[in-house]
Scaffold this motif. Structure first.
Motif, PDB file in Angstrom:
ATOM      1  N   LEU A 132      -1.170  -1.925  -0.480  1.00 27.11           N
ATOM      2  CA  LEU A 132      -0.925  -0.596   0.097  1.00 27.11           C
ATOM      3  C   LEU A 132      -2.112   0.324  -0.163  1.00 27.11           C
ATOM      4  O   LEU A 132      -2.547   0.481  -1.311  1.00 27.11           O
ATOM      5  CB  LEU A 132       0.337   0.021  -0.520  1.00 27.11           C
ATOM      6  N   ARG A 133      -2.652   0.896   0.917  1.00 30.87           N
ATOM      7  CA  ARG A 133      -3.556   2.040   0.787  1.00 30.87           C
ATOM      8  C   ARG A 133      -2.742   3.256   1.188  1.00 30.87           C
ATOM      9  O   ARG A 133      -2.590   3.559   2.364  1.00 30.87           O
ATOM     10  CB  ARG A 133      -4.802   1.874   1.664  1.00 30.87           C
ATOM     11  N   TYR A 134      -2.210   3.944   0.189  1.00 31.05           N
ATOM     12  CA  TYR A 134      -1.137   4.908   0.409  1.00 31.05           C
ATOM     13  C   TYR A 134      -1.589   6.142   1.191  1.00 31.05           C
ATOM     14  O   TYR A 134      -2.654   6.706   0.947  1.00 31.05           O
ATOM     15  CB  TYR A 134      -0.555   5.360  -0.934  1.00 31.05           C
ATOM     16  N   ARG A 135      -0.740   6.519   2.110  1.00 36.79           N
ATOM     17  CA  ARG A 135      -0.826   7.804   2.788  1.00 36.79           C
ATOM     18  C   ARG A 135       0.586   8.144   3.280  1.00 36.79           C
ATOM     19  O   ARG A 135       1.332   7.249   3.670  1.00 36.79           O
ATOM     20  CB  ARG A 135      -1.796   7.759   3.959  1.00 36.79           C
ATOM     21  N   GLY A 136       0.935   9.415   3.255  1.00 39.21           N
ATOM     22  CA  GLY A 136       2.251   9.804   3.731  1.00 39.21           C
ATOM     23  C   GLY A 136       2.471   9.385   5.179  1.00 39.21           C
ATOM     24  O   GLY A 136       1.567   9.484   6.010  1.00 39.21           O
ATOM     25  N   GLU A 137       3.673   8.888   5.475  1.00 41.40           N
ATOM     26  CA  GLU A 137       3.996   8.493   6.847  1.00 41.40           C
ATOM     27  C   GLU A 137       4.338   9.730   7.668  1.00 41.40           C
ATOM     28  O   GLU A 137       5.150  10.552   7.260  1.00 41.40           O
ATOM     29  CB  GLU A 137       5.176   7.522   6.858  1.00 41.40           C
ATOM     30  N   GLN A 138       3.712   9.850   8.839  1.00 41.24           N
ATOM     31  CA  GLN A 138       3.979  10.957   9.752  1.00 41.24           C
ATOM     32  C   GLN A 138       4.660  10.432  11.010  1.00 41.24           C
ATOM     33  O   GLN A 138       4.182   9.484  11.624  1.00 41.24           O
ATOM     34  CB  GLN A 138       2.686  11.672  10.145  1.00 41.24           C
ATOM     35  N   ASP A 139       5.763  11.075  11.368  1.00 37.14           N
ATOM     36  CA  ASP A 139       6.538  10.685  12.548  1.00 37.14           C
ATOM     37  C   ASP A 139       6.578  11.857  13.520  1.00 37.14           C
ATOM     38  O   ASP A 139       7.028  12.945  13.161  1.00 37.14           O
ATOM     39  CB  ASP A 139       7.966  10.306  12.153  1.00 37.14           C
ATOM     40  N   LEU A 140       6.106  11.628  14.741  1.00 34.22           N
ATOM     41  CA  LEU A 140       6.174  12.638  15.792  1.00 34.22           C
ATOM     42  C   LEU A 140       7.073  12.131  16.902  1.00 34.22           C
ATOM     43  O   LEU A 140       7.038  10.954  17.257  1.00 34.22           O
ATOM     44  CB  LEU A 140       4.784  12.941  16.358  1.00 34.22           C
ATOM     45  N   GLU A 141       7.871  13.046  17.469  1.00 30.75           N
ATOM     46  CA  GLU A 141       8.777  12.642  18.540  1.00 30.75           C
ATOM     47  C   GLU A 141       8.931  13.775  19.550  1.00 30.75           C
ATOM     48  O   GLU A 141       9.043  14.952  19.186  1.00 30.75           O
ATOM     49  CB  GLU A 141      10.144  12.259  17.984  1.00 30.75           C
ATOM     50  N   TRP A 142       8.953  13.384  20.832  1.00 35.73           N
ATOM     51  CA  TRP A 142       9.265  14.291  21.928  1.00 35.73           C
ATOM     52  C   TRP A 142      10.334  13.648  22.790  1.00 35.73           C
ATOM     53  O   TRP A 142      10.315  12.436  23.030  1.00 35.73           O
ATOM     54  CB  TRP A 142       8.030  14.559  22.790  1.00 35.73           C
ATOM     55  N   TYR A 143      11.302  14.444  23.231  1.00 32.48           N
ATOM     56  CA  TYR A 143      12.297  13.920  24.169  1.00 32.48           C
ATOM     57  C   TYR A 143      12.606  14.959  25.237  1.00 32.48           C
ATOM     58  O   TYR A 143      12.444  16.176  25.025  1.00 32.48           O
ATOM     59  CB  TYR A 143      13.591  13.501  23.453  1.00 32.48           C
ATOM     60  N   TYR A 144      13.030  14.479  26.387  1.00 30.68           N
ATOM     61  CA  TYR A 144      13.585  15.330  27.436  1.00 30.68           C
ATOM     62  C   TYR A 144      14.904  14.709  27.863  1.00 30.68           C
ATOM     63  O   TYR A 144      14.944  13.547  28.287  1.00 30.68           O
ATOM     64  CB  TYR A 144      12.655  15.461  28.639  1.00 30.68           C
ATOM     65  N   ARG A 145      15.970  15.490  27.759  1.00 30.84           N
ATOM     66  CA  ARG A 145      17.300  15.019  28.132  1.00 30.84           C
ATOM     67  C   ARG A 145      17.777  15.762  29.364  1.00 30.84           C
ATOM     68  O   ARG A 145      17.779  16.989  29.409  1.00 30.84           O
ATOM     69  CB  ARG A 145      18.293  15.265  26.986  1.00 30.84           C
TER      70      ARG A 145
ATOM     71  N   TRP B  11      14.417  27.161  34.041  1.00 30.45           N
ATOM     72  CA  TRP B  11      13.903  26.292  35.104  1.00 30.45           C
ATOM     73  C   TRP B  11      15.028  25.785  36.011  1.00 30.45           C
ATOM     74  O   TRP B  11      14.854  24.816  36.734  1.00 30.45           O
ATOM     75  CB  TRP B  11      13.141  25.123  34.506  1.00 30.45           C
ATOM     76  N   GLY B  12      16.166  26.424  35.912  1.00 30.09           N
ATOM     77  CA  GLY B  12      17.284  26.056  36.764  1.00 30.09           C
ATOM     78  C   GLY B  12      18.007  24.804  36.340  1.00 30.09           C
ATOM     79  O   GLY B  12      18.743  24.208  37.126  1.00 30.09           O
ATOM     80  N   ARG B  13      17.821  24.374  35.077  1.00 31.97           N
ATOM     81  CA  ARG B  13      18.479  23.182  34.547  1.00 31.97           C
ATOM     82  C   ARG B  13      19.236  23.553  33.267  1.00 31.97           C
ATOM     83  O   ARG B  13      18.825  23.217  32.152  1.00 31.97           O
ATOM     84  CB  ARG B  13      17.460  22.081  34.255  1.00 31.97           C
ATOM     85  N   PRO B  14      20.346  24.287  33.366  1.00 33.38           N
ATOM     86  CA  PRO B  14      21.022  24.820  32.180  1.00 33.38           C
ATOM     87  C   PRO B  14      21.597  23.751  31.261  1.00 33.38           C
ATOM     88  O   PRO B  14      21.877  24.037  30.094  1.00 33.38           O
ATOM     89  CB  PRO B  14      22.125  25.695  32.765  1.00 33.38           C
ATOM     90  N   HIS B  15      21.777  22.528  31.742  1.00 30.72           N
ATOM     91  CA  HIS B  15      22.340  21.472  30.904  1.00 30.72           C
ATOM     92  C   HIS B  15      21.289  20.488  30.406  1.00 30.72           C
ATOM     93  O   HIS B  15      21.629  19.509  29.754  1.00 30.72           O
ATOM     94  CB  HIS B  15      23.432  20.719  31.673  1.00 30.72           C
ATOM     95  N   ASP B  16      20.012  20.755  30.711  1.00 26.37           N
ATOM     96  CA  ASP B  16      18.917  19.928  30.213  1.00 26.37           C
ATOM     97  C   ASP B  16      18.320  20.563  28.964  1.00 26.37           C
ATOM     98  O   ASP B  16      18.425  21.775  28.745  1.00 26.37           O
ATOM     99  CB  ASP B  16      17.812  19.790  31.260  1.00 26.37           C
ATOM    100  N   SER B  17      17.682  19.741  28.147  1.00 31.07           N
ATOM    101  CA  SER B  17      16.970  20.271  26.986  1.00 31.07           C
ATOM    102  C   SER B  17      15.829  19.337  26.621  1.00 31.07           C
ATOM    103  O   SER B  17      15.819  18.149  26.978  1.00 31.07           O
ATOM    104  CB  SER B  17      17.908  20.454  25.790  1.00 31.07           C
TER     105      SER B  17
END
Length: 451
Positions: free
Chosen positions: A399-412, A361-367
């Protein structure tokens, strides 16, 4: 508690300086050429620096009840600021000395409570809204060349430019982060440039030795060849769980790490696989003993802590699938018998994700990157919390136990040379392993400068 100061150019690992280029994990030929050019001259000293500012906010969280150590229900704002100098000096042809003074300040979300996958890896080093100056690292590195191809090492933070061989023995001693040497997944390791959630920067269940800022002292040896590497180290643990003062009795209380890594190629696409085993020996509370000693709300202080060991084993894989896209996977299982001692509250963890560079996309230093993590607790750990027990980070009253789920998106995005702006969004389901609460959403902007 701890999290680390790690970087994309991992500090204590001179072996990987040009490895990503050699094995295809950096796709930009211009970037690799720049690394090689910087590596041509041997440095007798260097100075590098970084500055990172993170502004983050949390939306209101659904919360029918809360306890002493819950993620707060209302909206919150947070920030962190860290500044680090990296000073290197060559003591001899194969011996270097490095020191990192660091300043940190910040305001954590919910007092850094109520989660396993905390949303900002920089916040563990901050100790309030007043700036604190401290010594982050002070270590020596000695390299013994054993033959093979010549390897050029570029100048970087905690790395002097020079040359070594593909087969070598690297000895490191002093104050540093365990994550400078172990589990250095190049796609998900650096909260200043990549994912910020703790569960995506390393194994969430990796209770590695560290003080409350993420640093420790100890010794490590790395036997490195062109494709294989074997690493082992012993490091100091805190005197008390997740506290700043370290225990100096390395023969009695310690954290041992062993890691075997292998670079490989499939269909001309490069990857690295790592197998990690760790063992901590320290005065720790046992969940089963605490439950047996109480008929009401259990306490980690009853019965008294005594010297025990905890251990875990995990795998980490990073693999490039095209010139722009790379994938990663981590999984680790710990024994789950004793309290969390130096990292975050997880007895097993699994994470996957991907990183794209924006060259097309013409942004070689972005990720940009996307990651998902699933963290879990042992049966005794969850029963302790269900009965109203409070741990260092968790305690909703029940505690009503359930596994913790972590979602993450980033644009640098690189705004100018060495100056980056990152937009980051996270969502945590069942925060603190409690299905009655959440989800929690976090939004952040991160500014990072390095030279």
């Amino acid at each position: 508690m701890p999290f680390i100061h790690s970087r994309a150019r991992t500090p204590g690992r001179t072996s990987r300086a040009l490895g990503p280029c050699r094995h295809g994990l950096i796709s930009s030929s211009l970037a690799c050429a720049a690394l090689a050019a910087h590596a041509e001259a041997q440095e007798d000293w260097n100075v590098h620096a970084q500055l990172t500012y993170v502004s983050q906010r949390k939306d209101a969280v659904a919360s029918p009840y809360s306890g002493l150590n819950s993620l707060r229900a209302g909206p919150e704002s947070s920030y962190s600021l860290t500044a680090t100098a990296a000073l290197g000096l060559r003591l001899g042809p194969s011996t270097e000395l490095y020191v990192n003074p660091e300043v940190a300040q910040g305001k954590p979300i919910s007092g850094l409570l109520g989660l396993a996958g905390f949303s900002n890896g920089e916040l563990a080093k901050t100790s309030g809204t007043n700036p604190k100056l401290y010594r982050a690292r002070l270590f020596a590195r000695h390299t013994v060349d054993l033959g093979g191809d010549t390897v050029d090492l570029p100048s970087g933070a905690n790395q002097l430019a020079g040359r070594t061989t593909s087969d070598r023995l690297v000895l490191t001693a002093g104050a540093l982060s365990v994550l400078d040497i172990f589990d250095t997944n190049s796609l998900a390791h650096d909260p200043r440039m990549q994912f910020m959630n703790w569960a995506l920067m390393t194994h969430a269940a990796y209770d590695y030795p560290a003080d409350s800022r993420g640093y420790t002292y100890g010794v490590a040896a790395e036997f490195i060849t062109d494709a294989w590497a074997l690493r082992a180290g012993r490091f100091s643990v805190p005197l008390q769980p997740n506290q700043l003062q370290l225990d100096s009795h390395l023969l009695r209380h310690y954290g041992d790490q062993v890691e075997l890594s292998r670079d490989y190629s499939i269909a001309d696409q490069a990857g690295t696989a790592r197998l990690l085993v760790y063992r901590v020996k320290a005065a720790m509370a046992d969940y089963a003993d605490a439950l047996a000693a109480s008929t009401g709300e259990p306490s980690l202080d009853v019965p008294a802590r005594r010297v025990r060991s905890k251990s875990g084993a995990g795998v980490s894989i990073e693999h490039r699938v095209s010139s722009q896209v790379a994938l990663f996977l981590r999984a680790l299982q710990a024994d789950g018998k004793t309290e969390t001692y130096a990292f975050t509250e997880a007895d097993r963890s699994f994470s996957i994700g991907a990183q794209w560079d924006m060259s097309a996309w013409g942004r070689p230093h972005d990720s940009t990157g996307f990651g998902w993590a699933l963290n879990g607790l042992s049966a005794a750990h969850r029963e302790f919390l269900r009965r109203g027990g409070t741990t260092f980070f968790l305690g909703d009253g029940t505690l009503r136990y359930r596994g913790e789920q972590d979602l993450e998106w980033y644009y640098r995005s690189e705004l100018s040379k060495g100056f980056y702006l990152t937009a980051d969004v996270q969502q945590v389901h069942s925060p603190g392993y409690n299905a009655d609460r959440g989800p929690a959403r976090f939004y952040a902007l991160r500014l990072h400068w390095e030279q």
